[in-house]
Design a protein around this motif. Structure first.
Motif, mmCIF file in Angstrom:
data_model
loop_
_atom_site.group_PDB
_atom_site.id
_atom_site.type_symbol
_atom_site.label_atom_id
_atom_site.label_comp_id
_atom_site.label_asym_id
_atom_site.label_seq_id
_atom_site.Cartn_x
_atom_site.Cartn_y
_atom_site.Cartn_z
ATOM 1 N N PRO A 301 6.973 -9.980 -2.959
ATOM 2 C CA PRO A 301 7.617 -10.945 -3.112
ATOM 3 C C PRO A 301 8.427 -10.348 -4.518
ATOM 4 C CG PRO A 301 6.023 -12.133 -3.669
ATOM 5 C CD PRO A 301 5.463 -10.935 -3.330
ATOM 6 N N GLY A 302 8.265 -10.011 -5.399
ATOM 7 C CA GLY A 302 8.416 -9.255 -6.272
ATOM 8 C C GLY A 302 9.985 -8.238 -5.898
ATOM 9 N N VAL A 303 9.618 -7.993 -5.191
ATOM 10 C CA VAL A 303 10.605 -6.781 -4.753
ATOM 11 C C VAL A 303 12.033 -6.977 -4.166
ATOM 12 C CG1 VAL A 303 10.906 -4.743 -3.545
ATOM 13 C CG2 VAL A 303 9.324 -4.606 -4.354
ATOM 14 N N THR A 338 7.915 -6.635 -13.281
ATOM 15 C CA THR A 338 7.127 -8.037 -13.446
ATOM 16 C C THR A 338 5.412 -7.363 -13.822
ATOM 17 O OG1 THR A 338 5.667 -10.082 -13.466
ATOM 18 C CG2 THR A 338 6.620 -8.847 -11.255
ATOM 19 N N PRO A 339 4.731 -7.640 -14.539
ATOM 20 C CA PRO A 339 2.725 -7.821 -15.028
ATOM 21 C C PRO A 339 3.089 -9.320 -13.859
ATOM 22 C CG PRO A 339 3.739 -8.317 -16.772
ATOM 23 C CD PRO A 339 5.175 -8.324 -15.879
ATOM 24 N N SER A 340 2.732 -9.616 -13.918
ATOM 25 C CA SER A 340 2.234 -11.216 -13.785
ATOM 26 C C SER A 340 2.287 -11.459 -11.934
ATOM 27 C CB SER A 340 3.652 -12.082 -14.474
ATOM 28 O OG SER A 340 2.814 -13.541 -13.739
ATOM 29 N N ILE A 341 1.008 -11.702 -11.359
ATOM 30 C CA ILE A 341 0.159 -12.552 -10.497
ATOM 31 C C ILE A 341 1.059 -13.549 -10.176
ATOM 32 C CG2 ILE A 341 -1.366 -12.911 -8.798
ATOM 33 C CD1 ILE A 341 -0.625 -9.527 -8.369
ATOM 34 N N PRO A 342 0.783 -14.804 -11.415
ATOM 35 C CA PRO A 342 1.116 -15.659 -11.109
ATOM 36 C C PRO A 342 3.243 -16.266 -10.548
ATOM 37 C CG PRO A 342 -0.586 -15.455 -13.091
ATOM 38 C CD PRO A 342 -0.033 -13.969 -13.073
ATOM 39 N N MET A 343 3.817 -14.993 -11.696
ATOM 40 C CA MET A 343 4.935 -15.249 -10.602
ATOM 41 C C MET A 343 5.384 -14.404 -9.436
ATOM 42 S SD MET A 343 7.987 -15.321 -11.877
ATOM 43 C CE MET A 343 9.523 -15.227 -11.434
ATOM 44 N N CYS A 344 4.510 -13.749 -8.835
ATOM 45 C CA CYS A 344 4.196 -13.555 -7.550
ATOM 46 C C CYS A 344 3.932 -14.660 -6.778
ATOM 47 C CB CYS A 344 3.797 -12.344 -7.618
ATOM 48 S SG CYS A 344 4.752 -10.431 -8.313
ATOM 49 N N ILE A 345 3.334 -15.748 -7.432
ATOM 50 C CA ILE A 345 2.707 -16.234 -6.393
ATOM 51 C C ILE A 345 3.920 -17.645 -5.977
ATOM 52 C CG2 ILE A 345 0.918 -17.762 -6.095
ATOM 53 C CD1 ILE A 345 -1.437 -16.637 -7.392
ATOM 54 N N ALA A 346 4.460 -17.332 -7.837
ATOM 55 C CA ALA A 346 5.669 -18.862 -7.472
ATOM 56 C C ALA A 346 6.340 -18.357 -6.582
ATOM 57 C CB ALA A 346 5.872 -18.815 -8.365
ATOM 58 N N LEU A 347 6.661 -17.166 -6.281
ATOM 59 C CA LEU A 347 7.846 -16.558 -5.613
ATOM 60 C C LEU A 347 7.102 -15.993 -3.509
ATOM 61 C CD1 LEU A 347 8.820 -12.973 -7.357
ATOM 62 C CD2 LEU A 347 10.355 -15.490 -6.887
ATOM 63 N N ALA A 348 6.118 -15.718 -3.519
ATOM 64 C CA ALA A 348 5.341 -16.135 -2.760
ATOM 65 C C ALA A 348 5.710 -17.265 -1.338
ATOM 66 C CB ALA A 348 3.923 -15.746 -2.324
ATOM 67 N N CYS A 349 5.510 -18.821 -2.739
ATOM 68 C CA CYS A 349 5.414 -20.236 -2.190
ATOM 69 C C CYS A 349 6.656 -20.109 -1.395
ATOM 70 C CB CYS A 349 5.004 -20.622 -3.150
ATOM 71 S SG CYS A 349 3.566 -20.409 -3.207
ATOM 72 N N ARG A 350 7.661 -20.113 -2.872
ATOM 73 C CA ARG A 350 9.602 -19.764 -2.705
ATOM 74 C C ARG A 350 9.448 -19.263 -1.399
ATOM 75 N NH1 ARG A 350 7.707 -21.570 -6.751
ATOM 76 N NH2 ARG A 350 8.342 -23.292 -7.790
ATOM 77 N N THR A 351 9.956 -17.871 -0.959
ATOM 78 C CA THR A 351 10.461 -16.783 -0.001
ATOM 79 C C THR A 351 9.571 -16.190 0.695
ATOM 80 O OG1 THR A 351 9.957 -14.799 -1.198
ATOM 81 C CG2 THR A 351 11.919 -15.904 -2.479
ATOM 82 N N LEU A 352 8.206 -16.534 0.405
ATOM 83 C CA LEU A 352 7.677 -15.969 1.904
ATOM 84 C C LEU A 352 7.099 -17.521 3.099
ATOM 85 C CD1 LEU A 352 5.444 -13.251 0.732
ATOM 86 C CD2 LEU A 352 7.423 -13.197 1.397
ATOM 87 N N LYS A 353 7.219 -18.611 2.223
ATOM 88 C CA LYS A 353 7.135 -19.646 2.557
ATOM 89 C C LYS A 353 5.725 -19.573 2.803
ATOM 90 C CE LYS A 353 11.413 -20.660 3.030
ATOM 91 N NZ LYS A 353 12.191 -21.420 1.392
ATOM 92 N N GLY A 404 6.903 -18.839 -14.142
ATOM 93 C CA GLY A 404 7.704 -19.183 -15.724
ATOM 94 C C GLY A 404 6.912 -18.945 -16.782
ATOM 95 N N SER A 405 6.240 -19.264 -16.734
ATOM 96 C CA SER A 405 5.225 -19.253 -18.105
ATOM 97 C C SER A 405 3.705 -19.192 -17.350
ATOM 98 C CB SER A 405 4.880 -21.084 -18.345
ATOM 99 O OG SER A 405 4.447 -21.533 -17.741
ATOM 100 N N ASN A 406 3.413 -18.313 -18.607
ATOM 101 C CA ASN A 406 2.063 -18.029 -17.618
ATOM 102 C C ASN A 406 1.006 -18.978 -18.439
ATOM 103 O OD1 ASN A 406 -0.022 -16.220 -17.910
ATOM 104 N ND2 ASN A 406 -0.221 -15.106 -19.688
ATOM 105 N N PRO A 407 0.255 -19.282 -17.146
ATOM 106 C CA PRO A 407 -1.321 -20.220 -17.581
ATOM 107 C C PRO A 407 -2.123 -19.923 -17.212
ATOM 108 C CG PRO A 407 -0.532 -19.213 -14.820
ATOM 109 C CD PRO A 407 0.477 -18.767 -15.162
ATOM 110 N N VAL A 408 -2.151 -18.509 -17.280
ATOM 111 C CA VAL A 408 -3.574 -17.755 -17.609
ATOM 112 C C VAL A 408 -4.412 -18.057 -19.936
ATOM 113 C CG1 VAL A 408 -4.874 -15.523 -17.460
ATOM 114 C CG2 VAL A 408 -3.657 -15.892 -15.672
ATOM 115 N N ARG A 409 -5.523 -18.754 -19.325
ATOM 116 C CA ARG A 409 -5.790 -18.732 -20.735
ATOM 117 C C ARG A 409 -6.958 -18.152 -21.781
ATOM 118 N NH1 ARG A 409 -8.227 -24.870 -21.355
ATOM 119 N NH2 ARG A 409 -10.366 -23.401 -22.190
ATOM 120 N N ALA A 410 -7.376 -18.110 -20.160
ATOM 121 C CA ALA A 410 -8.888 -17.688 -20.401
ATOM 122 C C ALA A 410 -9.144 -16.515 -19.196
ATOM 123 C CB ALA A 410 -9.952 -17.698 -20.453
ATOM 124 N N VAL A 411 -9.753 -14.488 -19.833
ATOM 125 C CA VAL A 411 -9.768 -14.163 -19.152
ATOM 126 C C VAL A 411 -11.055 -13.466 -19.514
ATOM 127 C CG1 VAL A 411 -9.191 -11.412 -18.102
ATOM 128 C CG2 VAL A 411 -7.184 -13.323 -18.475
#
Ligand code: NIG
Ligand code: FE
Length: 420
Positions: A301-303, A338-353, A404-411
């Motif tokens: 969905p980033g594309v 974008t290097p961000s999977i969280p951003m793509c999850i957010a997009l998938a919810c909005r644009t891919l429903k 738009g913000s990075n939720p990841v705190r530990a990896v």
């Protein structure tokens, strides 16, 4: 019992995505995240030892204070698997992106020798050290956003030495960073200018190169961009049949800008994934769903967001038909920067429903299957590699809800703390 050497405790939710190690989740299972509330994860020797209630795991596993990660009411998930990324390249395409924003079509820029070809020019001219520096920088950014396994496609040199160099750079990134890199040979990205009038010659070169790459074990998968201005369906079939006979797993850039039959081809050849699918038609969806082992549909969905296009993959129809879905970034300088999977999850919810649960399954266990690694990573289950992340959000829906913000705190990768 093996003693734990790391405990992650006090998670509002441990989102396990368990139960789909043998085959990806599809249909109604696409949303099955299997959550343990007030949970914890115990890790030993780089593997998941146990998942369960936080107070129980704390009682059962005695570790020092420095071996505890306190999720502090956040959520714990399997590390994200970014199963479609063009990691190694030189330069940027900011100028073309501005033209694109003014309305110039992506394929027109490519036809005029820009787009992928302008990145090819810069990448061919780049020293290997600079390529490594760039790839390490971007792979680190992916990791900071929770990615613990990252695909690295070649495809920006399109000649023998250059493509081998790109795969070599991916190998170097693997040796320098803790995350896992999975390499894919994408020599069939577009036909390079010197073969413009000799497509058959370029296909021959790719045949020979596949043999060499297989011998040197430089890539696990072969991918083809099946599209106008790239490779025809026939050329794609020929290349993938050859790749399969050499022992590669198969991937396709399929149905991105036009409907081509590439999804059905992927289903017929037993591809591990068919990616993009913005223009897949009903016959393509049926072919995917009816395959004995349906390829994973990797949605990106980033594309459309990056290219400001309104064509979106029919995620709901794909899920309803029973096609397992993954989500990935398609990280690259041209169509999804974008290097961000969280951003793509957010997009998938909005644009891919997609629901947040579906998107979480899509970016973990199903993405692992899209790299042939469903038995090893992608879920929090005893025995799996301990690739685990902590996100500073109260429940998993927030991965879609906030953006738009990075939720990841530990990896944690393979039981080792990378960021904390
Ligand atoms: O997945 N479509 C082909 N390949 C990439 C774009 C690469 C580029 O524009 O540099 C994609 O969108
Ligand atoms: Fe791509």
């Amino acid at each position: 019992m093996t003693p734990a050497d790391l405990l992650i405790v006090n998670a509002a939710e441990v989102v396990t995505c368990a139960g789909f190690s043998e085959a990806p989740a599809r249909g109604a299972d696409q949303s099955v995240v299997r959550i343990v509330r007030d949970g914890a994860v115990a890790i030993a020797d780089g593997r998941i030892l146990a998942v369960g209630a936080s107070d129980r795991l704390r009682r059962e596993h005695h570790v020092g204070e420095d071996q505890i990660i306190d999720a502090a009411g956040g959520i714990v998930l399997p590390g994200f698997v970014d199963c479609h990324a063009h990691l190694v390249f030189a330069g940027d395409r900011a100028v073309e992106w501005e033209q694109r924003m003014q309305g110039k079509p992506y394929l027109e820029i490519l036809r005029e020798g820009g787009g992928i070809l302008s990145t090819v020019k810069k990448t061919r001219a780049s020293a290997i050290g600079a390529l490594v520096t760039g790839a390490v920088r971007w792979a680190t950014a992916c990791m900071e956003h929770g990615t613990t396994t990252l695909e690295a496609k070649s495809g920006y040199c399109l000649n023998r030495e250059g493509e081998l160099r790109l795969l070599d750079v991916a190998r170097t990134v693997q040796s320098e960073l803790p995350l896992s890199i999975v390499s894919t040979f994408l020599g069939a990205h577009v036909v390079p200018p010197e073969f413009k009038h000799d497509r058959a010659g370029y296909l021959e070169l790719l045949d020979a190169l596949m043999v060499e790459i297989r011998e040197q074990q430089l890539a696990r998968f072969v991918d083809v961009f099946c599209e106008k201005e790239a490779f025809t369906l026939d050329e794609t079939e020929r290349l993938l049949i050859r790749a399969k006979s050499l022992g590669f797993g198969l991937k396709l850039h399929a149905e991105q800008f036009s409907s081509s039959g590439a999804a059905a081809l992927g289903a017929r050849l037993g591809a591990v994934s068919v990616d993009h699918l913005e223009h897949v038609d009903d016959a393509g969806i049926a072919a995917l769903a009816q395959a004995p082992r349906p390829p994973v549909g990797v949605l990106l969905p980033g594309v459309p967001f990056h290219l400001a296009q309104s064509d979106h993959a029919p995620a709901r129809r794909l899920i309803d038909a029973g096609v397992p879905l993954a989500i990935a970034t398609d990280f690259n300088p041209g169509s999804s920067f974008t290097p961000s999977i969280p951003m793509c999850i957010a997009l998938a919810c909005r644009t891919l429903k997609m629901t947040a649960s579906e998107a979480v399954v899509a970016s973990t266990i199903n993405a692992a299957h899209a790299l042939g690694l469903g038995a090893e990573i992608g879920s929090l289950e005893p025995g799996k590699r301990a690739d685990v992340i902590v996100c500073d959000v109260p429940d998993h829906r927030w991965l879609g809800y906030a953006f738009g913000s990075n939720p990841v705190r530990a990896v944690v990768v393979g039981g080792e703390r990378v960021f904390d």
